[in-house]
Design an enzyme around this catalytic site. Structure first.
Site, PDB file in Angstrom:
ATOM      1  N   TYR A   1      32.175  87.948   1.747  1.00  0.00           N
ATOM      2  CA  TYR A   1      32.842  87.068   2.720  1.00  0.00           C
ATOM      3  C   TYR A   1      34.073  86.409   2.098  1.00  0.00           C
ATOM      4  O   TYR A   1      35.114  86.305   2.731  1.00  0.00           O
ATOM      5  CB  TYR A   1      31.876  85.995   3.233  1.00  0.00           C
ATOM      6  CG  TYR A   1      32.487  85.201   4.372  1.00  0.00           C
ATOM      7  CD1 TYR A   1      32.299  85.615   5.685  1.00  0.00           C
ATOM      8  CD2 TYR A   1      33.286  84.089   4.126  1.00  0.00           C
ATOM      9  CE1 TYR A   1      32.885  84.931   6.733  1.00  0.00           C
ATOM     10  CE2 TYR A   1      33.884  83.394   5.169  1.00  0.00           C
ATOM     11  CZ  TYR A   1      33.672  83.813   6.481  1.00  0.00           C
ATOM     12  OH  TYR A   1      34.262  83.149   7.513  1.00  0.00           O
TER      13      TYR A   1
ATOM     14  N   PHE B   1      61.206  91.431  20.103  1.00  0.00           N
ATOM     15  CA  PHE B   1      60.088  92.360  20.166  1.00  0.00           C
ATOM     16  C   PHE B   1      59.043  91.711  21.068  1.00  0.00           C
ATOM     17  O   PHE B   1      58.883  90.491  21.076  1.00  0.00           O
ATOM     18  CB  PHE B   1      59.503  92.705  18.784  1.00  0.00           C
ATOM     19  CG  PHE B   1      58.421  93.742  18.936  1.00  0.00           C
ATOM     20  CD1 PHE B   1      58.764  95.044  19.264  1.00  0.00           C
ATOM     21  CD2 PHE B   1      57.086  93.395  18.869  1.00  0.00           C
ATOM     22  CE1 PHE B   1      57.775  95.997  19.510  1.00  0.00           C
ATOM     23  CE2 PHE B   1      56.094  94.343  19.100  1.00  0.00           C
ATOM     24  CZ  PHE B   1      56.440  95.648  19.419  1.00  0.00           C
ATOM     25  N   THR B   2      58.333  92.536  21.818  1.00  0.00           N
ATOM     26  CA  THR B   2      57.442  92.040  22.881  1.00  0.00           C
ATOM     27  C   THR B   2      56.469  90.952  22.404  1.00  0.00           C
ATOM     28  O   THR B   2      56.469  89.836  22.936  1.00  0.00           O
ATOM     29  CB  THR B   2      56.654  93.214  23.486  1.00  0.00           C
ATOM     30  OG1 THR B   2      56.015  93.925  22.414  1.00  0.00           O
ATOM     31  CG2 THR B   2      57.581  94.170  24.246  1.00  0.00           C
TER      32      THR B   2
ATOM     33  N   ASP C   1      60.701  90.337  10.033  1.00  0.00           N
ATOM     34  CA  ASP C   1      59.665  91.213  10.589  1.00  0.00           C
ATOM     35  C   ASP C   1      59.761  92.502   9.780  1.00  0.00           C
ATOM     36  O   ASP C   1      60.640  93.331  10.002  1.00  0.00           O
ATOM     37  CB  ASP C   1      59.897  91.457  12.083  1.00  0.00           C
ATOM     38  CG  ASP C   1      58.820  92.357  12.676  1.00  0.00           C
ATOM     39  OD1 ASP C   1      58.164  93.084  11.895  1.00  0.00           O
ATOM     40  OD2 ASP C   1      58.631  92.344  13.909  1.00  0.00           O
TER      41      ASP C   1
ATOM     42  N   LYS D   1      52.305 100.313  10.535  1.00  0.00           N
ATOM     43  CA  LYS D   1      53.454 101.230  10.577  1.00  0.00           C
ATOM     44  C   LYS D   1      53.781 101.702   9.153  1.00  0.00           C
ATOM     45  O   LYS D   1      53.114 102.581   8.638  1.00  0.00           O
ATOM     46  CB  LYS D   1      54.663 100.518  11.217  1.00  0.00           C
ATOM     47  CG  LYS D   1      54.564 100.423  12.751  1.00  0.00           C
ATOM     48  CD  LYS D   1      53.715  99.290  13.226  1.00  0.00           C
ATOM     49  CE  LYS D   1      53.943  98.952  14.681  1.00  0.00           C
ATOM     50  NZ  LYS D   1      53.012  97.887  15.127  1.00  0.00           N
TER      51      LYS D   1
ATOM     52  N   ARG E   1      60.098 101.830  27.165  1.00  0.00           N
ATOM     53  CA  ARG E   1      60.654 100.638  26.520  1.00  0.00           C
ATOM     54  C   ARG E   1      61.906 100.272  27.330  1.00  0.00           C
ATOM     55  O   ARG E   1      63.016 100.616  26.984  1.00  0.00           O
ATOM     56  CB  ARG E   1      61.044 100.931  25.065  1.00  0.00           C
ATOM     57  CG  ARG E   1      59.848 101.080  24.129  1.00  0.00           C
ATOM     58  CD  ARG E   1      59.287  99.799  23.568  1.00  0.00           C
ATOM     59  NE  ARG E   1      58.207  99.195  24.307  1.00  0.00           N
ATOM     60  CZ  ARG E   1      57.215  98.489  23.761  1.00  0.00           C
ATOM     61  NH1 ARG E   1      57.117  98.355  22.478  1.00  0.00           N
ATOM     62  NH2 ARG E   1      56.321  97.901  24.506  1.00  0.00           N
TER      63      ARG E   1
ATOM     64  N   PHE F   1      53.531  95.725  30.223  1.00  0.00           N
ATOM     65  CA  PHE F   1      53.637  97.172  30.005  1.00  0.00           C
ATOM     66  C   PHE F   1      52.324  97.806  29.565  1.00  0.00           C
ATOM     67  O   PHE F   1      52.072  98.975  29.811  1.00  0.00           O
ATOM     68  CB  PHE F   1      54.738  97.484  28.968  1.00  0.00           C
ATOM     69  CG  PHE F   1      54.539  96.779  27.652  1.00  0.00           C
ATOM     70  CD1 PHE F   1      54.995  95.488  27.476  1.00  0.00           C
ATOM     71  CD2 PHE F   1      53.890  97.404  26.607  1.00  0.00           C
ATOM     72  CE1 PHE F   1      54.795  94.821  26.270  1.00  0.00           C
ATOM     73  CE2 PHE F   1      53.691  96.767  25.396  1.00  0.00           C
ATOM     74  CZ  PHE F   1      54.141  95.460  25.231  1.00  0.00           C
TER      75      PHE F   1
HETATM   76  C1  PLP Z   1      58.731  95.359  15.174  1.00  0.00           C
HETATM   77  C2  PLP Z   1      57.317  95.015  15.458  1.00  0.00           C
HETATM   78  N1  PLP Z   1      56.891  93.760  15.261  1.00  0.00           N
HETATM   79  C3  PLP Z   1      55.626  93.399  15.519  1.00  0.00           C
HETATM   80  C4  PLP Z   1      54.697  94.297  15.998  1.00  0.00           C
HETATM   81  C5  PLP Z   1      53.317  93.826  16.345  1.00  0.00           C
HETATM   82  O1  PLP Z   1      52.387  94.362  15.476  1.00  0.00           O
HETATM   83  P1  PLP Z   1      50.883  94.714  15.898  1.00  0.00           P
HETATM   84  O2  PLP Z   1      50.959  95.798  16.925  1.00  0.00           O
HETATM   85  O3  PLP Z   1      50.258  95.157  14.614  1.00  0.00           O
HETATM   86  O4  PLP Z   1      50.262  93.487  16.440  1.00  0.00           O
HETATM   87  C6  PLP Z   1      55.089  95.626  16.190  1.00  0.00           C
HETATM   88  C7  PLP Z   1      54.128  96.610  16.662  1.00  0.00           C
HETATM   89  O5  PLP Z   1      54.075  97.150  17.684  1.00  0.00           O
HETATM   90  C8  PLP Z   1      56.440  95.990  15.940  1.00  0.00           C
HETATM   91  O6  PLP Z   1      56.884  97.227  16.147  1.00  0.00           O
END
Ligand code: PLP
Length: 461
Positions: A76, A128-129, A219, A262, A386, A453
């Site tokens: 843990y 980013f979303t 990021d 990634k 996208r 999306f």
């Molecule tokens: C540029 C970027 N930032 C953040 C994220 C979010 O990461 P996760 O999908 O691991 O939550 C992603 C993934 O889709 C991404 O491409």
């Protein structure tokens, strides 16, 4: 050079385990996409032939990573794998403190909660979303300060991920540094088509932020891919290693959020890394609320080990050259068929320009969504929208944001598909392009409140 003397390169690995994939009939695909509400996120993966939905968590791990999984210390507290992960982050990225999280958005959540106050503004090189949503949920609002070229799919600018320093200065002048908890800098900007930023630009951002005492948060999701483009395109970097360039990028920033799914070649994992001890303390207090103890966050010990190993593999030159090389291969193949794509070809996928592909469709009938569904219908290849659906609604006006970029992303998982798969994908896109005038738009019939999306449903018009 003559064809005979050409020296091809190939993937720096051989395949030792295979996973069969299923071919489907057109009738089966018609039923599947209807059932999925014309949203490729809602397809069952067993109905997909070549899966280019995302490069996130879809990579093939190496034998060393799998061996590392067997060395998981599932205690843990204080798992040895956490210390391996921490050491890898310190060695490769140079950040002092590491908070493990289950994936990237959890790091964004924690960072947003500990730094953003209602009314704050967050400049960044394109949204980013999930990043923007967590900023908004904490009471902040995102301001786009990327260069204009990033919004033009046809611009050949070599560093479309660059920040427009005048735009950034204008945000500082308008709101004051006190309202800007950090500037968010993404490497290999996903929503722009996997477009890199240059180190010269990042250094200028750093300098400007230093003048006002504003943090720069990175990021780092695709930092190694960005480093490859810097080595290839930025004067003075051709002789540097990917590791040196990655480190130089991170050195300009105060910390990072990371989706390890990634670059780091794992199926799950992420972290928040910081240089500031007080901020790290706040993050450590927060991670126990949402993720787990600060020495595992949301990850099993074995997963942290795989991330630690994957981080080292991510900066191997032969790996990254083949990874980006495969994306270039697909992009050039699609271009040979005359299909409009975002140029220059980006880091992690080929982005079809749906506005140019389907000029007869208004953006509010979701051309990119419709195009992704058509490609699936043609061949079973799964892509991702996208564009207008991903961009969501403006919280003030409630209207669709109608972004300049209306794209379909053919995202390539790392170390998973062969060149022959890429040929099949390109041929399918070309086939759909030939039939493009017959493609009609979609009507959204179910719209989730957030990140629509992922789960929205559509019907053909
Ligand atoms: C540029 C970027 N930032 C953040 C994220 C979010 O990461 P996760 O999908 O691991 O939550 C992603 C993934 O889709 C991404 O491409």
């Amino acid at each position: 050079m003559s064809e005979k003397r050409r020296r091809s390169w190939a993937e720096p690995f051989k395949i030792k385990m295979v996973e069969p994939i299923k071919m489907t009939t057109r009738a089966e695909r018609e039923a599947a996409i209807r059932e999925a509400g014309y949203n490729t996120f809602l397809l069952k993966s067993e109905d997909v032939y070549i899966d280019l939905l995302t490069d996130s968590g879809t990579s093939a791990m190496s034998d060393r990573q799998w061996a590392g999984m067997m060395l998981g210390d599932e205690s843990y507290a204080g798992s040895r794998n956490f210390y391996h992960l921490e050491a890898a982050v310190r060695e490769i990225y140079g950040y002092k403190y590491v908070v493990p999280t289950h994936q990237g958005r959890a790091a964004e959540h924690i960072l947003s909660q500990i730094t953003i106050k209602p009314g704050d503004v967050l400049p960044g090189n394109m949204y980013f979303t999930t990043t923007r949503l967590h900023q908004e949920l904490a009471g902040g609002s995102f301001v786009d300060v990327i260069i204009d070229e990033a919004h033009d799919p046809a611009s050949e600018h070599p560093f479309k991920g660059n920040v427009d320093l005048r735009k950034l200065q204008a945000v500082i002048d308008e709101h004051g540094a006190g309202k800007i908890p950090y500037v968010c800098i993404a490497t290999a900007v996903n929503m722009a088509g996997g477009q890199p930023l240059s180190l010269a630009n990042l250094k200028a951002v750093r300098e400007l932020c230093n003048r006002y005492g504003i943090r720069v948060i990175h990021d780092a999701t695709r930092v190694a891919e960005n480093a490859y483009f810097i080595k290839d395109r930025e004067p003075g970097y051709a002789r540097k290693t990917i590791a040196e360039i990655v480190r130089e990028i991170c050195d300009q920033t105060d910390g990072c959020t990371m989706s390890a799914k990634k670059d780091a070649l794992v199926n799950i994992g992420g972290f928040l890394a910081l240089n500031d001890e007080a901020l790290f303390d706040a993050a450590r207090n927060m991670v126990v609320v949402y993720e787990g103890l600060h020495t595992y966050g949301g990850m099993a010990g074995r997963d942290m080990e795989a991330v630690a190993i994957g981080l080292h593999e991510s900066i191997d030159y032969e790996h990254i050259k083949a990874r980006v090389g495969q994306v270039l291969y697909l992009g050039r193949k699609v271009q040979e068929f005359g299909v409009p794509i975002v140029v220059p070809i980006g880091s992690h996928g080929v982005f079809l320009d749906a506005k140019a592909f389907l000029p007869h469709l208004d953006q509010d009938v979701y051309p990119a969504q419709a195009l992704a569904a058509e490609i699936y219908l043609d061949s079973g290849v799964r892509a991702m929208e996208r564009g207008n659906v991903s961009a969501g609604r403006d919280p003030q006006t409630g209207r669709n944001r109608r972004p300049n970029l209306e794209l379909v992303r053919l995202t390539i998982p790392r170390r998973v598909y062969t060149q022959a798969h890429m040929d099949v994908v390109a041929e399918s896109v070309a086939e759909v392009y030939d039939q493009r005038t017959a493609i009609k738009g979609l009507k959204m019939v179910y719209e989730p409140a957030q990140l629509r999306f992922f789960q929205a449903r559509f019907e053909p018009l």
